[in-house]
Scaffold this motif. Structure first.
Motif: not given
Length: 133
Positions: A42-43, A67-73, A80-82
């Protein structure tokens, strides 16, 4: 855990009565290699301590390759998740691992992507809704 799970989940709940206890979650495929793996949280969860990859021989968490990383999606259901992970494969002998604070997030998802730069299309997850706080 789902009865048709394709991943092995190992969870060390630590001491549920200790509000400062850490929870360790390890995930690996039941067979084969899995590259481009992703962890979903969860974001709004602020208790992620550390994440990476471990081997059965060496339980030390290491930073994965790619490495792969996102902000909030925002997902289709509005959640909303990361998303984060790596391209270094996990297998029966290597796990993706994360350490979180107590209380844990309401859920943790795991999956793999078709390419290096995208979130997973299919997610398997666990919930901690009944975890004592």
């Amino acid at each position: 855990m789902q009865s048709n799970s394709i991943y092995n989940w190992e969870i060390d709940h630590g001491d549920p009565s200790d509000k400062y206890s850490e929870i360790i979650i390890s995930v690996k495929p039941k067979s084969g290699l899995l590259s481009k793996w992703r962890i979903i949280l969860p974001a709004n969860y602020n208790g992620l301590i550390k994440w990476g990859i471990i081997s059965d021989e060496d339980q030390k968490i290491k930073e994965p390759r790619g490495i792969f990383e996102t902000g909030s999606i925002k997902l289709n259901d509005g959640q909303e998740v990361i998303v984060f992970g790596g391209v270094e494969p996990v297998s029966k002998n290597k796990s993706a691992r994360l350490i979180v604070k107590n209380p844990p997030p309401h859920f943790i998802g795991f999956g793999f992507s078709e390419d290096d730069a995208s979130p997973p299309m299919s997610i398997e997850g666990i919930t901690f809704e009944d975890h004592p706080h």
